[in-house]
Design a protein around this motif. Structure first.
Motif, PDB file in Angstrom:
ATOM      1  N   ARG A 327       0.954  -1.548   0.004  1.00 31.77           N
ATOM      2  CA  ARG A 327      -0.230   0.049  -0.003  1.00 31.77           C
ATOM      3  C   ARG A 327       0.997   1.144   0.371  1.00 31.77           C
ATOM      4  NH1 ARG A 327      -4.401  -2.321   4.679  1.00 31.77           N
ATOM      5  NH2 ARG A 327      -1.828  -2.995   5.903  1.00 31.77           N
ATOM      6  N   GLU A 328       0.468   2.285  -0.595  1.00 36.28           N
ATOM      7  CA  GLU A 328       1.249   3.551  -0.827  1.00 36.28           C
ATOM      8  C   GLU A 328       2.047   3.760   0.599  1.00 36.28           C
ATOM      9  OE1 GLU A 328       0.533   7.272  -2.763  1.00 36.28           O
ATOM     10  OE2 GLU A 328      -0.625   6.472  -2.064  1.00 36.28           O
ATOM     11  N   ASP A 329       1.689   4.098   1.782  1.00 34.23           N
ATOM     12  CA  ASP A 329       1.671   4.456   3.237  1.00 34.23           C
ATOM     13  C   ASP A 329       2.903   2.663   3.942  1.00 34.23           C
ATOM     14  OD1 ASP A 329      -0.399   2.740   3.531  1.00 34.23           O
ATOM     15  OD2 ASP A 329      -0.961   4.285   5.306  1.00 34.23           O
ATOM     16  N   GLU A 330       3.223   2.172   3.297  1.00 35.76           N
ATOM     17  CA  GLU A 330       4.409   1.000   3.155  1.00 35.76           C
ATOM     18  C   GLU A 330       4.969   0.683   2.660  1.00 35.76           C
ATOM     19  OE1 GLU A 330       2.445  -2.194   5.094  1.00 35.76           O
ATOM     20  OE2 GLU A 330       0.312  -1.554   5.308  1.00 35.76           O
ATOM     21  N   MET A 331       5.337  -0.496   2.113  1.00 40.87           N
ATOM     22  CA  MET A 331       6.668  -0.674   0.923  1.00 40.87           C
ATOM     23  C   MET A 331       6.089  -0.270  -0.155  1.00 40.87           C
ATOM     24  SD  MET A 331       8.236  -2.877   2.789  1.00 40.87           S
ATOM     25  CE  MET A 331       8.849  -4.281   4.166  1.00 40.87           C
ATOM     26  N   SER A 332       7.200  -0.311  -1.234  1.00 43.94           N
ATOM     27  CA  SER A 332       6.959  -0.104  -2.660  1.00 43.94           C
ATOM     28  C   SER A 332       6.988  -1.116  -3.317  1.00 43.94           C
ATOM     29  CB  SER A 332       8.415   0.546  -3.157  1.00 43.94           C
ATOM     30  OG  SER A 332       9.342   1.511  -2.186  1.00 43.94           O
ATOM     31  N   GLN A 333       7.612  -2.154  -2.803  1.00 42.06           N
ATOM     32  CA  GLN A 333       7.230  -3.473  -4.116  1.00 42.06           C
ATOM     33  C   GLN A 333       7.572  -4.536  -2.885  1.00 42.06           C
ATOM     34  OE1 GLN A 333      10.962  -3.377  -6.513  1.00 42.06           O
ATOM     35  NE2 GLN A 333       8.955  -1.975  -8.815  1.00 42.06           N
ATOM     36  N   ALA A 334       6.749  -6.229  -3.726  1.00 42.19           N
ATOM     37  CA  ALA A 334       7.024  -7.141  -2.865  1.00 42.19           C
ATOM     38  C   ALA A 334       7.565  -7.813  -3.821  1.00 42.19           C
ATOM     39  CB  ALA A 334       5.491  -7.826  -2.209  1.00 42.19           C
ATOM     40  N   PHE A 335       8.527  -8.418  -3.214  1.00 41.34           N
ATOM     41  CA  PHE A 335       9.119  -9.959  -4.117  1.00 41.34           C
ATOM     42  C   PHE A 335       7.411 -11.359  -5.282  1.00 41.34           C
ATOM     43  CE2 PHE A 335      13.048  -9.404  -2.583  1.00 41.34           C
ATOM     44  CZ  PHE A 335      13.413  -8.901  -3.831  1.00 41.34           C
ATOM     45  N   ASN A 336       7.544 -10.781  -6.213  1.00 45.35           N
ATOM     46  CA  ASN A 336       6.428 -11.542  -6.962  1.00 45.35           C
ATOM     47  C   ASN A 336       7.001 -13.210  -6.586  1.00 45.35           C
ATOM     48  OD1 ASN A 336       4.040 -13.562  -7.778  1.00 45.35           O
ATOM     49  ND2 ASN A 336       4.271 -11.752  -9.237  1.00 45.35           N
ATOM     50  N   PHE A 337       6.299 -14.100  -5.728  1.00 46.92           N
ATOM     51  CA  PHE A 337       7.601 -15.703  -5.296  1.00 46.92           C
ATOM     52  C   PHE A 337       6.528 -16.478  -5.664  1.00 46.92           C
ATOM     53  CE2 PHE A 337       9.624 -14.182  -1.489  1.00 46.92           C
ATOM     54  CZ  PHE A 337      11.376 -13.873  -1.945  1.00 46.92           C
ATOM     55  N   ARG A 357      -1.026  -8.972 -10.263  1.00 47.17           N
ATOM     56  CA  ARG A 357      -1.257  -7.960 -10.952  1.00 47.17           C
ATOM     57  C   ARG A 357      -2.681  -7.055 -10.757  1.00 47.17           C
ATOM     58  NH1 ARG A 357      -1.334  -6.260 -16.139  1.00 47.17           N
ATOM     59  NH2 ARG A 357      -0.344  -4.701 -15.810  1.00 47.17           N
ATOM     60  N   ALA A 358      -3.765  -7.779 -10.886  1.00 48.67           N
ATOM     61  CA  ALA A 358      -5.024  -7.905 -10.242  1.00 48.67           C
ATOM     62  C   ALA A 358      -4.738  -7.315  -8.791  1.00 48.67           C
ATOM     63  CB  ALA A 358      -6.350  -8.397 -10.161  1.00 48.67           C
ATOM     64  N   ALA A 359      -4.181  -7.781  -7.985  1.00 51.17           N
ATOM     65  CA  ALA A 359      -3.873  -7.754  -6.129  1.00 51.17           C
ATOM     66  C   ALA A 359      -3.316  -6.320  -6.512  1.00 51.17           C
ATOM     67  CB  ALA A 359      -3.265  -8.817  -5.478  1.00 51.17           C
ATOM     68  N   ASN A 360      -1.899  -6.134  -6.879  1.00 53.10           N
ATOM     69  CA  ASN A 360      -1.388  -5.102  -6.780  1.00 53.10           C
ATOM     70  C   ASN A 360      -2.086  -3.949  -7.235  1.00 53.10           C
ATOM     71  OD1 ASN A 360       1.504  -5.995  -5.715  1.00 53.10           O
ATOM     72  ND2 ASN A 360       1.376  -7.191  -7.404  1.00 53.10           N
ATOM     73  N   ALA A 361      -2.853  -4.292  -8.132  1.00 50.54           N
ATOM     74  CA  ALA A 361      -3.734  -2.779  -9.126  1.00 50.54           C
ATOM     75  C   ALA A 361      -4.409  -2.671  -7.922  1.00 50.54           C
ATOM     76  CB  ALA A 361      -4.253  -3.569 -10.318  1.00 50.54           C
ATOM     77  N   ALA A 362      -4.797  -3.317  -7.489  1.00 51.23           N
ATOM     78  CA  ALA A 362      -6.137  -3.187  -6.219  1.00 51.23           C
ATOM     79  C   ALA A 362      -5.445  -2.101  -4.862  1.00 51.23           C
ATOM     80  CB  ALA A 362      -7.311  -4.161  -5.127  1.00 51.23           C
ATOM     81  N   VAL A 363      -4.281  -1.534  -4.427  1.00 55.10           N
ATOM     82  CA  VAL A 363      -3.429  -0.934  -4.204  1.00 55.10           C
ATOM     83  C   VAL A 363      -2.677   0.058  -5.095  1.00 55.10           C
ATOM     84  CG1 VAL A 363      -3.624  -2.455  -2.125  1.00 55.10           C
ATOM     85  CG2 VAL A 363      -1.703  -2.587  -3.981  1.00 55.10           C
ATOM     86  N   GLY A 364      -2.675   0.315  -6.242  1.00 51.39           N
ATOM     87  CA  GLY A 364      -1.905   1.206  -6.702  1.00 51.39           C
ATOM     88  C   GLY A 364      -0.434   1.006  -6.643  1.00 51.39           C
ATOM     89  N   ALA A 365      -0.533  -0.749  -6.843  1.00 53.34           N
ATOM     90  CA  ALA A 365       1.281  -1.137  -7.155  1.00 53.34           C
ATOM     91  C   ALA A 365       1.243  -2.132  -8.369  1.00 53.34           C
ATOM     92  CB  ALA A 365       1.425  -1.922  -5.775  1.00 53.34           C
ATOM     93  N   PRO A 366       3.003  -1.702  -8.432  1.00 50.19           N
ATOM     94  CA  PRO A 366       3.294  -1.886  -9.099  1.00 50.19           C
ATOM     95  C   PRO A 366       3.562  -3.683  -9.195  1.00 50.19           C
ATOM     96  CG  PRO A 366       4.815  -0.914  -8.937  1.00 50.19           C
ATOM     97  CD  PRO A 366       3.756  -0.689  -8.400  1.00 50.19           C
ATOM     98  N   THR A 367       3.676  -4.659 -10.159  1.00 55.41           N
ATOM     99  CA  THR A 367       4.132  -5.661  -9.869  1.00 55.41           C
ATOM    100  C   THR A 367       5.485  -6.611  -9.854  1.00 55.41           C
ATOM    101  OG1 THR A 367       2.174  -6.689 -10.317  1.00 55.41           O
ATOM    102  CG2 THR A 367       3.485  -8.574 -10.363  1.00 55.41           C
ATOM    103  N   THR A 368       6.030  -6.905 -10.158  1.00 59.74           N
ATOM    104  CA  THR A 368       7.302  -7.836  -9.611  1.00 59.74           C
ATOM    105  C   THR A 368       7.346  -9.249 -10.374  1.00 59.74           C
ATOM    106  OG1 THR A 368       7.696  -8.244  -7.910  1.00 59.74           O
ATOM    107  CG2 THR A 368       8.006  -6.388  -7.611  1.00 59.74           C
ATOM    108  N   TRP A 369       9.018  -9.027 -11.231  1.00 60.13           N
ATOM    109  CA  TRP A 369       8.780 -10.463 -11.789  1.00 60.13           C
ATOM    110  C   TRP A 369      10.489 -11.019 -11.028  1.00 60.13           C
ATOM    111  CZ3 TRP A 369       3.883 -11.494 -13.047  1.00 60.13           C
ATOM    112  CH2 TRP A 369       3.492 -10.532 -13.434  1.00 60.13           C
ATOM    113  N   VAL A 370      10.271 -12.105 -10.853  1.00 63.45           N
ATOM    114  CA  VAL A 370      11.611 -12.829 -10.434  1.00 63.45           C
ATOM    115  C   VAL A 370      12.193 -14.833 -10.760  1.00 63.45           C
ATOM    116  CG1 VAL A 370      10.911 -13.335  -8.291  1.00 63.45           C
ATOM    117  CG2 VAL A 370      13.256 -13.646  -7.850  1.00 63.45           C
ATOM    118  N   LEU A 371      13.199 -14.508 -11.024  1.00 70.32           N
ATOM    119  CA  LEU A 371      13.078 -15.904 -10.955  1.00 70.32           C
ATOM    120  C   LEU A 371      13.937 -16.623 -10.611  1.00 70.32           C
ATOM    121  CD1 LEU A 371      12.739 -16.047 -15.225  1.00 70.32           C
ATOM    122  CD2 LEU A 371      11.166 -16.986 -14.070  1.00 70.32           C
ATOM    123  N   SER A 372      15.068 -16.047 -10.062  1.00 76.07           N
ATOM    124  CA  SER A 372      15.863 -16.405  -8.981  1.00 76.07           C
ATOM    125  C   SER A 372      16.370 -15.698  -7.655  1.00 76.07           C
ATOM    126  CB  SER A 372      17.345 -16.797 -10.014  1.00 76.07           C
ATOM    127  OG  SER A 372      16.495 -18.158 -11.248  1.00 76.07           O
TER     128      SER A 372
END
Length: 594
Positions: A327-337, A357-372
């Protein structure tokens, strides 16, 4: 039929992302009200490519076998040529190295084996000179048992103010509860053997990881203030962001109730020793109080520079619960495990993309992508196993071995596909070289505490942490000039060296460079996802602005009715000219410009 949701990273507030309605029925109630406008829309991290450096294994400048900060500085040209926006450093603080630096003894200095604060400042300056930002690890759940606070707590005795900074409990009948360490064994250790004092009989302290990593008591104001000062100190040295370790674990449930998994938490819930690790849930994870901490940190950082990144390492399910951290007043991003764990099946991958993407959009946040990353089997090796058979806890010489060629082919495709998605991309050092896991390491060389604490049943994470090869030949393949390495490199490691791949247009390094350059040029990180319909079951394709991104996850080639000019492809041999259809080989991906 589609449900349209806002794309929070888009260039305009009217950008829309189509999501198949049949995949989103369970999300409907959690998507309202949608947050589409935030004050951080132009933040650098919304579409950044961030490269994780594991300092012990990146490059060694003094030949002692351990990577260091000057080693990182010496290869800043490689990172600039790769095109990344930021580097993220795993811990480099003074530490006994019980857990490779995640047992911090001093949060305000550099470990001597890694260099000095002056070396850190020089590294930051070198990164800034080539347009690269610096993110560092923040380890707030626990410290080292050699931290001055814990040493003072042991010396001060039961009931002292010093012990209130950690979680000590008196329990004559054994451990205070049944919690298990994530590294194996109980999560409680007796105090008396450490102090030798009778007054400490039947006293215990909590550690959700190794016994040498006591958990902080986040109900104590001193703990809050120390980490506020940590943020100020390192931001003052030019740090642009913080990756928060075990972000979901700081606050424990009131009364420390028993856990359903007990001391065998590390094994999961199956009845045999091969059972996979479970999600991090229970009374020691994802408690509401963690959000108060991150709101406080956001306030602190807002007073320094408003665009400082906070990214959460939080193994939390479902995606809607994870979205609370961003959420805007907390973290910027979270790893998309969920994305990292998605099997090699197109329907599963699309479902993860849509739901996250839907869940992050609900709080206006971008989604992250990670593989390793430094905690999981490298994806160039993971994908060398059949779907559903991917190893979670490391690989040894006596374990089933991957199909190396297949793993690399899938890894290249998976990376190219992920780089085409809007949001941020996190990479682990060496993946741009196609580096696999060290799967035949001699068990006598293993250093991961999980290996010993699980009675050598979990191989652990050493296989992904092997020092990088920088040269085709020579001592330690260019990691240093002495040939000493803290973990052994496999024979033949030199074929992955940048010097070998530089001149090969089909190399993995060349593909990464082309893709990152094209991603920035076509602004894909700030774009949208519009799925292409009526494709084979194991094929996914979407349009992101003027670029179409496609991946064939099937075993045979697929002829796709996609038009455009090839920008980047994951298979060897360049496809030129404008196409009205394209044949994508098995386990391959491609970008087409309209």
């Amino acid at each position: 039929m589609y449900l349209l949701i806002p794309c929070p990273g888009g260039r305009s507030s009217t950008a829309r992302t189509p999501i198949p309605l049949q995949d989103t029925q369970d999300l409907m109630t959690s998507l309202a009200p949608l947050v589409t406008v935030r004050n951080d829309q132009d933040a650098w991290w919304r579409d950044a490519v961030i490269y994780q450096i594991y300092p012990r294994s990146f490059a060694d400048s003094d030949g002692d076998g351990l990577g260091d900060l000057p080693g990182i500085t010496s290869h800043m040209d490689h990172l600039a040529a790769l095109g990344v926006d930021a580097i993220w450093l795993s811990p480099f603080y003074p530490s006994p190295q019980v857990d490779a630096g995640y047992d911090v003894a001093d949060y305000f200095d550099v470990a001597p084996e890694y260099g000095t604060l002056a070396d850190f400042d020089e590294m930051v300056a070198a990164a800034r000179a080539v347009g690269i930002r610096v993110v560092i690890d923040l380890v707030p759940n626990h410290s080292s048992d050699q931290h001055a606070w814990f040493c003072a707590a042991l010396q001060a005795g039961p009931g002292s103010p010093e012990r209130e900074r950690y979680i000590f409990r008196h329990s004559p009948d054994g451990p205070p509860n049944n919690w298990g360490s994530l590294f194996g064994g109980p999560a409680w250790t007796r105090v008396e053997p450490l102090t030798g004092r009778e007054e400490d009989r039947d006293w215990w302290y909590l550690h959700m990881f190794a016994a040498e990593q006591p958990d902080f008591n986040w109900e104590h104001p001193d703990v809050h203030e120390m980490f506020r000062e940590f943020l100020r100190f390192w931001a003052g040295r030019g740090v642009d962001g913080f990756r928060v370790d075990v972000a979901h674990g700081l606050v424990k449930a009131p009364g420390l109730p028993d856990d359903a998994l007990g001391e065998d938490r590390w094994r999961g819930t199956a009845v045999d020793d091969e059972r996979p690790k479970t999600a991090d849930n229970g009374p020691m994870f994802d408690q509401p109080g963690v959000h108060d901490i991150y709101r406080d940190w956001r306030s602190v950082l807002g007073g320094i520079r408003p665009d400082i990144l906070l990214v959460a390492e939080a193994w939390v399910d479902p995606p809607e619960q994870m979205a609370k951290y961003v959420r805007e007043d907390e973290m910027s991003q979270a790893f998309n495990f969920d994305y990292l764990k998605s099997p090699w099946r197109a329907p599963d991958l699309r479902r993860v993309i849509d739901t996250s993407r839907a869940a992050n959009a609900a709080v206006g946040a971008p989604t992250t992508w990670v593989l390793s990353n430094h905690d999981v089997v490298r994806h160039a090796t993971r994908f060398g196993f059949a779907p559903g058979a991917e190893p979670d806890d490391g690989i040894g010489a006596e374990d089933p071995q991957p199909d190396t060629a297949l793993g690399l082919r899938k890894a290249r495709a998976a990376t190219l596909f992920a780089l085409g998605l809007p949001g941020s991309m996190y990479m682990f050092q060496g993946e741009e070289l196609g580096l696999p896991e060290h799967t035949t390491m001699d068990d006598a060389c293993r250093q991961d505490p999980a290996w010993l604490r699980t009675d050598k049943r979990t191989r652990g994470r050493d296989g992904c942490r092997v020092p990088l090869p920088w040269a085709a030949t020579g001592p330690a393949y260019g990691f240093n000039t002495t040939g000493r390495t803290w973990l052994p490199q496999p024979d033949g490691w030199g074929v992955y060296a940048p010097a070998v791949q530089e001149s090969d247009p089909d190399s993995t390094l060349s593909m990464y460079r082309r893709a990152i350059t094209a991603r920035r040029e076509w602004q894909l990180g700030r774009g949208e996802v519009e799925w292409v319909q009526d494709l084979p079951e194991q094929v996914l394709a979407f349009r992101n602005g003027e670029v179409t991104v496609a991946i064939n996850m099937g075993d045979g080639e697929a002829v796709l009715p996609l038009t455009g000019t090839v920008l980047v492809q994951s298979w060897s041999g360049q496809t030129g000219g404008r196409l009205d259809a394209i044949t994508v080989p098995a386990n391959a991906a491609v970008w087409l410009a309209a």
